[in-house]
Design a protein around this motif. Structure first.
Motif, mmCIF file in Angstrom:
data_model
loop_
_atom_site.group_PDB
_atom_site.id
_atom_site.type_symbol
_atom_site.label_atom_id
_atom_site.label_comp_id
_atom_site.label_asym_id
_atom_site.label_seq_id
_atom_site.Cartn_x
_atom_site.Cartn_y
_atom_site.Cartn_z
ATOM 1 N N THR A 119 -5.231 5.380 -2.672
ATOM 2 C CA THR A 119 -4.283 4.613 -1.852
ATOM 3 C C THR A 119 -4.907 3.293 -1.428
ATOM 4 O OG1 THR A 119 -5.053 5.692 0.140
ATOM 5 C CG2 THR A 119 -3.169 6.681 -0.972
ATOM 6 N N ASP B 192 -4.727 -1.060 -1.884
ATOM 7 C CA ASP B 192 -3.979 -2.202 -2.403
ATOM 8 C C ASP B 192 -4.939 -3.134 -3.142
ATOM 9 O OD1 ASP B 192 -5.124 -2.436 0.063
ATOM 10 O OD2 ASP B 192 -3.490 -3.544 0.986
ATOM 11 N N ILE C 278 -5.977 4.041 4.474
ATOM 12 C CA ILE C 278 -4.902 3.089 4.785
ATOM 13 C C ILE C 278 -3.551 3.768 4.915
ATOM 14 C CG2 ILE C 278 -6.136 1.186 3.707
ATOM 15 C CD1 ILE C 278 -4.149 1.338 1.378
ATOM 16 N N GLN C 279 -3.521 5.083 4.926
ATOM 17 C CA GLN C 279 -2.258 5.807 5.068
ATOM 18 C C GLN C 279 -1.986 6.102 6.549
ATOM 19 O OE1 GLN C 279 -0.061 6.513 2.346
ATOM 20 N NE2 GLN C 279 -1.433 4.978 1.493
ATOM 21 N N PRO C 280 -0.733 6.447 6.883
ATOM 22 C CA PRO C 280 -0.346 6.526 8.296
ATOM 23 C C PRO C 280 -1.045 7.646 9.064
ATOM 24 C CG PRO C 280 1.384 7.394 6.878
ATOM 25 C CD PRO C 280 0.385 6.742 5.989
ATOM 26 N N GLN D 247 5.520 0.106 7.393
ATOM 27 C CA GLN D 247 5.833 -0.146 5.982
ATOM 28 C C GLN D 247 7.256 0.220 5.586
ATOM 29 O OE1 GLN D 247 3.849 -1.581 3.609
ATOM 30 N NE2 GLN D 247 2.411 -2.038 5.230
ATOM 31 N N MET D 248 7.896 1.094 6.363
ATOM 32 C CA MET D 248 9.204 1.565 5.896
ATOM 33 C C MET D 248 10.293 0.524 6.146
ATOM 34 S SD MET D 248 10.202 4.449 8.757
ATOM 35 C CE MET D 248 11.519 5.109 7.769
ATOM 36 N N TRP E 245 13.311 13.200 5.583
ATOM 37 C CA TRP E 245 13.407 12.969 7.038
ATOM 38 C C TRP E 245 13.636 11.505 7.380
ATOM 39 C CZ3 TRP E 245 9.782 9.598 8.809
ATOM 40 C CH2 TRP E 245 8.598 9.468 8.063
ATOM 41 N N MET E 246 13.532 10.603 6.359
ATOM 42 C CA MET E 246 13.664 9.167 6.672
ATOM 43 C C MET E 246 15.117 8.738 6.721
ATOM 44 S SD MET E 246 10.748 7.109 4.673
ATOM 45 C CE MET E 246 9.203 7.894 4.371
ATOM 46 N N LYS F 121 11.607 -4.480 7.064
ATOM 47 C CA LYS F 121 10.400 -3.667 7.032
ATOM 48 C C LYS F 121 9.821 -3.655 8.443
ATOM 49 C CE LYS F 121 6.443 -3.353 3.941
ATOM 50 N NZ LYS F 121 5.873 -3.887 2.707
ATOM 51 N N MET G 160 -1.074 2.297 13.258
ATOM 52 C CA MET G 160 -2.200 3.220 13.038
ATOM 53 C C MET G 160 -2.354 3.704 11.598
ATOM 54 S SD MET G 160 -2.111 5.786 16.325
ATOM 55 C CE MET G 160 -0.336 5.997 16.398
ATOM 56 N N ARG H 179 12.014 7.967 -0.818
ATOM 57 C CA ARG H 179 12.350 8.156 0.587
ATOM 58 C C ARG H 179 12.370 9.644 0.915
ATOM 59 N NH1 ARG H 179 13.762 3.907 3.773
ATOM 60 N NH2 ARG H 179 14.641 4.586 5.747
ATOM 61 N N PRO I 274 0.801 -1.218 0.000
ATOM 62 C CA PRO I 274 0.000 0.000 0.000
ATOM 63 C C PRO I 274 0.842 1.280 0.000
ATOM 64 C CG PRO I 274 0.056 -0.919 2.207
ATOM 65 C CD PRO I 274 0.898 -1.814 1.342
ATOM 66 N N TYR I 275 2.120 1.178 0.400
ATOM 67 C CA TYR I 275 2.965 2.369 0.553
ATOM 68 C C TYR I 275 4.203 2.221 -0.326
ATOM 69 C CZ TYR I 275 0.680 3.356 5.134
ATOM 70 O OH TYR I 275 -0.183 3.612 6.164
ATOM 71 N N PHE I 276 4.906 3.343 -0.512
ATOM 72 C CA PHE I 276 6.202 3.364 -1.198
ATOM 73 C C PHE I 276 6.110 2.721 -2.586
ATOM 74 C CE2 PHE I 276 7.279 3.185 3.413
ATOM 75 C CZ PHE I 276 7.802 4.464 3.519
ATOM 76 N N GLU J 178 1.672 -7.533 6.837
ATOM 77 C CA GLU J 178 2.934 -8.288 6.777
ATOM 78 C C GLU J 178 3.274 -8.915 8.119
ATOM 79 O OE1 GLU J 178 2.640 -5.119 5.877
ATOM 80 O OE2 GLU J 178 3.054 -5.045 3.729
ATOM 81 N N ARG K 55 18.759 -8.306 3.021
ATOM 82 C CA ARG K 55 17.426 -8.755 3.431
ATOM 83 C C ARG K 55 17.577 -10.151 4.032
ATOM 84 N NH1 ARG K 55 13.491 -6.984 4.776
ATOM 85 N NH2 ARG K 55 11.863 -7.833 3.453
ATOM 86 N N GLY L 142 1.407 3.517 10.254
ATOM 87 C CA GLY L 142 1.612 2.860 8.965
ATOM 88 C C GLY L 142 2.989 3.114 8.374
ATOM 89 N N MET L 143 3.516 4.306 8.611
ATOM 90 C CA MET L 143 4.838 4.620 8.066
ATOM 91 C C MET L 143 5.886 3.694 8.685
ATOM 92 S SD MET L 143 6.167 6.533 5.832
ATOM 93 C CE MET L 143 5.208 8.009 5.482
ATOM 94 N N THR M 59 -4.606 -3.756 6.328
ATOM 95 C CA THR M 59 -3.566 -2.819 5.892
ATOM 96 C C THR M 59 -3.523 -1.655 6.883
ATOM 97 O OG1 THR M 59 -4.084 -3.391 3.618
ATOM 98 C CG2 THR M 59 -2.834 -1.364 3.947
ATOM 99 N N PRO M 60 -2.365 -1.170 7.266
ATOM 100 C CA PRO M 60 -1.009 -1.462 6.780
ATOM 101 C C PRO M 60 -0.164 -2.325 7.731
ATOM 102 C CG PRO M 60 -1.066 0.704 7.814
ATOM 103 C CD PRO M 60 -2.405 0.062 8.057
#
Lengths: 235, 380
Positions: free
Chosen positions: A81, A83, B114-116, B174-175, A234-235, B7, B105, A231, A53-55, B34, A138, B170-171, B30-31
């Motif tokens: 947004t 999936d 579904i976003q953070p 997922q990150m 700030w990440m 992740k 969240m 990215r 769903p992200y990135f 995983e 990974r 969520g960030m 989601t999210p």
């Protein structure tokens, strides 16, 4: 760095970018598309990720469109947004245009490549190459056996044959040339065992500097600088 | 710098297994999906149990049962799914059972998006379930902290015999980030699980796990016992990171992902010669009240930054005890604030201070919801 060879390799190339979750397919895809576009190559990028769903590469649709890239994602538009497996039929258009380079940025693992069944006929008509992104940091792909496990699962589900490898080992902004070397060694080992060529060696620009010197040998595959497009600062 | 890239949702699963979690009950959303996916793949390899329940409500009640039998157990979900679990969480707190609950969240209310987001602050810190109970709530800001706090959470849950919540967004779920699973995390001396219903073998009295007390005197006494634990948490458990408080005129209060965005804004502002401080609560209950009592004299105002409409402001006001004016800036609904937005708000506040404008009066709270452009203020 080998800046011209991407364009001269094959005009109208179709590259299907696959790999394990989190191997960096999207950054590789966007960086490659931006580089081809900068060289004046007509290029389309299809974000076929229906898993994450992200990135996703569609998040950078504005940037890529401004660079002249045809960006295709969900039939519901780039900004929804969800999936959902709602891939736009527009993907068939650049796949039918032999003058256009196409990058298919697919979702992770064998789950992500299921969507390729929709484009099997298109891919047969083109000189398409399925590429596997290898990231040695990974946990599931730290060795040859792990990489081959994912390679076989992706081939079995997609009914496609992987034709080349992309070395993309990194720790985001802190990546050094040592990391790229470590990842390259693993990719090389996979290459030796499978006979698959290494097509690209990726890294943030500072980590690609002096790579050949560090290896003490010419690099197999082209250097592809990664733009960290997905990215935020700030990440 | 560790060389394992993971992740966030995988990190939670790996950390839980390292901490000895051998039972997971959940439902995909989601999210955070995983995470159950990871547990489904990994728990059987270590002799653990994974069940994809038929619903979030079923999952939390499986947690209740597994914990009652002495298992180290976890469940996870995202905002609307955590809402569904509230009844079970209240029962588990009432029955004094340990468990770890992870909320990754996303935007709300309702199904939201579904976003953070960070809009479950009230839900996490003020209950959501019924009755006099609290959760110990951790709010990690990096995947490394997520790896550490998830492991620590299991010990704390066992020690206090109370549910512990790890509040991610969520960030963070997922990150990707490099992570190291450390061997030097603080471990606690834990009491034997002499509450667990493991079968009497005819050798002892049955152990009853229950939250029903029909004599109000007994229920009150029970609640007093629960609150003695919460008081102990307030003394022993507050965690906070502070950055650059000395000499700062504005101190920003932010947790989780948002604190990282603030750090980025701090760097930008520093280049302009503007020095701001940061208070980053790592526990949301107990809230790190103490740090607000000992702020340097240079601090003239507080700015709360969140991915919500400002749910943490209440705790900041409690901690602040009316000393300093409090302002807010944030995004909500799945939108992520940018460092530029935070920096702009800081410049605005400094300008306002200079002309004696928007922050008049000690204790005034000025809210600014991005996108509305409206500001309400004044003493409250």
């Amino acid at each position: 760095m080998g800046t011209e060879s991407v364009a001269s390799t094959r005009h109208g190339a179709v590259r299907v970018v696959t790999g394990h979750y989190g191997s960096g397919k999207t950054e590789v895809s966007v960086s490659l598309a931006m580089r081809l576009a900068a060289q004046g190559v007509p290029v389309a990028l299809a974000d076929l990720d229906v898993v994450n769903p992200y990135f996703r590469s569609r998040e950078q649709a504005d940037l890529m469109t401004a660079a002249g890239i045809r960006v295709i994602s969900s039939s519901l538009g780039h900004t929804i947004t969800l999936d959902l497996p709602a891939v736009s039929p527009e993907v068939h258009i650049p796949l039918a245009d032999p003058t256009c380079d196409v990058i298919l940025d697919v979702g992770g693992n064998e789950v992500g490549v299921r969507v390729l069944a929709e484009f099997a006929a298109d891919l047969r008509r083109r000189t398409a190459e399925v590429l596997l992104v290898v990231n040695a940091y990974r946990p599931e792909t730290v060795d040859v056996a792990g990489v081959l496990h994912h390679l076989r699962a992706i081939e079995a589900t997609s009914s496609l044959t992987v034709g080349g490898l992309i070395s993309n080992t990194h720790v985001c902004r802190d990546t050094t040339v040592d990391d790229v070397v470590a990842g390259y060694r693993l990719t090389q080992a996979v290459s030796e065992q499978t006979g698959l060529p290494i097509r690209f060696v990726c890294g943030i620009p500072s980590a690609l500097d002096g790579l050949a010197d560090r290896l003490g040998a010419p690099v197999e595959g082209e250097l592809l600088p990664i733009g960290l497009y997905l990215r935020d600062a700030w990440m | 710098m560790p060389r394992t890239l993971m992740k966030g949702n995988e990190v939670i699963g790996a950390a839980a297994i390292r901490a000895g979690c051998r039972a997971f009950f959940g439902y995909p959303i989601t999210p955070q999906t995983e995470l159950p996916e990871y547990m489904a793949a990994q728990l059987p390899k270590v002799g653990g149990v994974f069940v994809q329940a038929e619903s979030e409500i079923a999952a939390i009640n499986m947690v209740y049962g597994a914990s009652g039998s002495g298992a180290r157990v976890m469940t996870s979900s995202s905002s609307p799914g955590i809402a569904l679990k509230q009844e079970g969480i209240s029962y588990i707190a009432g029955a004094e059972l340990p468990c770890v609950i992870v909320n990754v969240m996303r935007g709300g209310p309702g199904l939201g998006g579904i976003q953070p987001s960070q809009s479950d602050y009230f839900q996490a810190t003020r209950g959501g379930g019924n009755g006099d109970y609290r959760l110990l709530v951790y709010a990690p800001a990096s995947l490394q902290e997520l790896a550490d706090l998830v492991q620590i959470a299991f010990d704390k849950a066992d020690y206090y015999r109370n549910p512990v919540m790890v509040l991610a967004d969520g960030m963070l779920g997922q990150m990707m980030e490099p992570v190291e699973f450390r061997d030097d995390l603080p471990r606690m001396e834990l009491p034997a699980k002499d509450f667990a219903a493991t079968g009497t073998m005819g050798e002892r009295a049955p152990r009853v796990i229950n939250s029903l007390y029909l004599k109000p005197e007994e229920l009150e006494e029970h609640i007093h016992r629960l609150f003695a634990k919460y008081e102990a948490m307030k003394v022993n458990e507050p965690l906070v990171e502070t950055v650059g408080l000395e000499g700062a005129e504005i101190v920003v209060v932010a947790y989780g992902t948002t604190a990282r965005i603030v750090r980025s804004a701090m760097a930008t502002l520093a280049e302009e010669g503007i020095h701001i401080g940061l208070i980053r609560p790592i526990t949301l209950f107990p809230y790190p009240m103490g740090v607000f009592e000992t702020l340097p004299d240079s601090v003239r105002q507080l700015l709360v930054v969140e991915m919500s409409m400002g749910q943490m402001i209440d705790d900041v006001r409690i901690a602040n005890e009316g000393r300093l004016p409090i302002s807010f800036v944030g995004r909500t609904g799945g939108m992520v604030p940018t460092p530029a937005l935070v920096a702009e708000r800081v410049r605005e506040l400094l300008g306002a201070t200079a002309v004696g404008g928007a922050t008049e009066g000690s204790g005034a709270t000025a809210y600014q919801g991005v996108g509305t452009g409206s500001t309400t203020g004044g003493a409250r």
